[in-house]
Design a protein around this motif. Structure first.
Motif, PDB file in Angstrom:
ATOM      1  N   TRP A  57       0.843  -1.214   0.000  1.00 30.64           N
ATOM      2  CA  TRP A  57       0.000   0.000   0.000  1.00 30.64           C
ATOM      3  C   TRP A  57       0.871   1.253   0.000  1.00 30.64           C
ATOM      4  N   ASP A  60       2.374   1.706  -3.447  1.00 25.67           N
ATOM      5  CA  ASP A  60       1.346   2.127  -4.408  1.00 25.67           C
ATOM      6  C   ASP A  60       1.084   3.626  -4.334  1.00 25.67           C
ATOM      7  N   ARG A  61       1.363   4.187  -3.154  1.00 22.75           N
ATOM      8  CA  ARG A  61       1.153   5.635  -2.989  1.00 22.75           C
ATOM      9  C   ARG A  61       2.410   6.420  -3.371  1.00 22.75           C
ATOM     10  N   GLU A  66      -2.909   9.708   2.182  1.00 20.05           N
ATOM     11  CA  GLU A  66      -3.782   9.556   1.015  1.00 20.05           C
ATOM     12  C   GLU A  66      -4.785  10.723   0.931  1.00 20.05           C
ATOM     13  N   ARG A  77      -2.977  13.705  -0.404  1.00 21.19           N
ATOM     14  CA  ARG A  77      -2.733  13.510  -1.842  1.00 21.19           C
ATOM     15  C   ARG A  77      -3.994  13.813  -2.640  1.00 21.19           C
TER      16      ARG A  77
END
Ligand code: GLV
Ligand code: MN
Ligand code: MN
Length: 420
Positions: free
Chosen positions: A59, A62-63, A117, A120
């Protein structure tokens, strides 16, 4: 992406996505899931811990975060800020006890990921880098002491010493780290963060019973862990007269009972636990040859804790002498009480209040990675309520609305620290 600076940061209404956070907590809890419960078992550096780590690191990658792994297996993911320099860090642990819940530790890590997240998605670059980490072996249930990864992270234990620690199942920590692929190259001790904040479930009954939503944690009580080995004389249970016995089991049970009496005498907040007792050969008709057991005692006042340690040791030795057995003790963990940074405590309290949440200042009964980070940077913690005060139990539960409130407080505490 908008470059937001300290002067024009407008983030007051920003909120995390609770559904995404709950989904990730659920996915992580599937690894090592304890059948028929909501809990999980991912003891440090086991195959289950590796699979949990791989999921969370995936995870993070992926960010597009910068992910580092050090030689004790701590994983830190950093989001760039408008300026360079040490990050405002959050995080916790994803190892669990053998009968763990899905929130202990995992919440602090996955809420940190959720915060990044959220920023972002909103197109916000924080004034400083933000980091989220998970520290190895916080529980210490397999490899003592607890908070081992963060202890090495801040330089309070050497990597060599840590690698030589033996688990309760006889494995070596350094070998297990290598086996699961988490012996990384990032330097240790690590550079100090700008500040550290850990979101965690309370794991006790106070917030729920007071009807309060957020704990602004003032510090962590002192922790003392001792392993005791008593050696006696194994013999036949039917034939050995009571007066001739040298029974190590008796000394273990007497000591366990004394620990309870002593905590009652010393009063709140003294706590004491005998959580592991192993008799050998552990058979119905054999006077045991040996008893190995652990004593966990904790207090917010180090002087009282020292006194409790002295009294338990005195009792143990007298009981062993009376039974004619030998006794050996080994310190597994000893950490003085920790006081967090006033500015961070105040900031947690003010942020919760600004979000319309009830808040109280309180010490932590459980150990946390934040207590180690507080040795190197301004540190604090955010607590959310635990239903029925249950933790280290698969029944551990915190309502989604409370998880959400805690994560939103953490978000704005981190943003404010990034401005400072
Ligand atoms: C560690 O989490 C402890 O408090 O035992
Ligand atoms: Mn924890
Ligand atoms: Mn725990």
């Amino acid at each position: 992406m908008t470059n937001v600076t300290a002067e024009n940061l407008q983030t007051g209404d920003l909120r995390i996505d609770i559904d995404r956070l709950i989904d990730r907590l659920g996915a992580l809890a599937e690894i090592g899931a304890i059948e028929g419960t909501e809990g999980c078992a991912r003891l440090a550096l086991t195959d289950e811990d590796k699979r949990g780590r791989d999921l969370v690191v995936g995870w993070m990658r992926d960010r597009d975060l910068n992910v580092t792994i050090d030689a004790i297996g701590n994983v830190i993911a950093t989001m760039a800020g408008a300026t360079n320099g040490p990050p405002v860090m959050c995080g916790s642990h994803i190892d669990t006890v053998r009968t763990g819940g899905r929130y202990d530790g995992n919440l602090g890590v996955l809420a940190g990921l959720e915060i990044i997240e959220t920023l972002r998605t909103a197109g916000i670059t924080p004034p400083r880098p933000l980091a989220v980490g998970f520290f190895s072996d916080e529980e210490g249930a397999r490899f003592p002491p607890d908070m081992l990864g963060s202890l090495v992270y801040v330089g309070a234990m050497s990597v060599e010493e840590a690698h030589g620690i033996e688990s309760i199942d006889g494995a070596l920590l350094g070998e297990e780290l290598e086996r699961i692929g988490y012996l990384g190259p990032a330097p240790l001790p690590a550079a100090a963060p700008h500040a550290f904040v850990e979101l965690h479930i309370e794991q006790g009954p106070v917030l729920e019973s007071e009807g309060i939503k957020i704990g602004a944690v003032t510090g962590v009580q002192g922790i003392s862990w001792t392993e005791v080995e008593v050696i006696g004389e194994s013999n036949h249970a039917g034939t050995t007269p009571m007066a001739l016995r040298k029974d190590p089991g008796l000394v273990a049970f007497q000591t366990a009972s004394f620990v309870r009496e002593l905590t009652l005498e010393l009063g709140h907040p003294q706590v004491g636990t005998v959580g592991r007792i192993e008799l050998h050969p552990n058979l119905i008709n054999v006077v045991p040859a040996s008893a190995t057991f652990t004593i966990d005692i904790r207090h917010t006042d180090n002087n009282v804790l020292l006194e409790a340690e002295r009294r338990v040791d005195e009792f143990l030795r007298a009981a062993a002498a009376a039974e004619g057995v030998t006794v050996q003790t080994r310190t597994l963990a000893r950490f003085d009480p920790v006081t967090f940074d006033d500015r961070v405590i105040d900031l947690v309290a003010a942020t919760a209040a600004a979000q319309g949440l009830s808040v109280m200042r309180m010490p932590s009964g459980a150990g946390h990675d934040a207590q180690m980070l507080s040795r190197v940077c301004p540190t604090g913690m955010v607590f959310v309520p635990s239903v029925d005060g249950i933790s280290h139990n698969p029944a551990e539960y915190t309502a989604p609305s409370d998880l959400e409130a805690g994560a939103n407080v953490l978000l704005h505490v981190m943003l404010e620290l990034a401005r400072s």
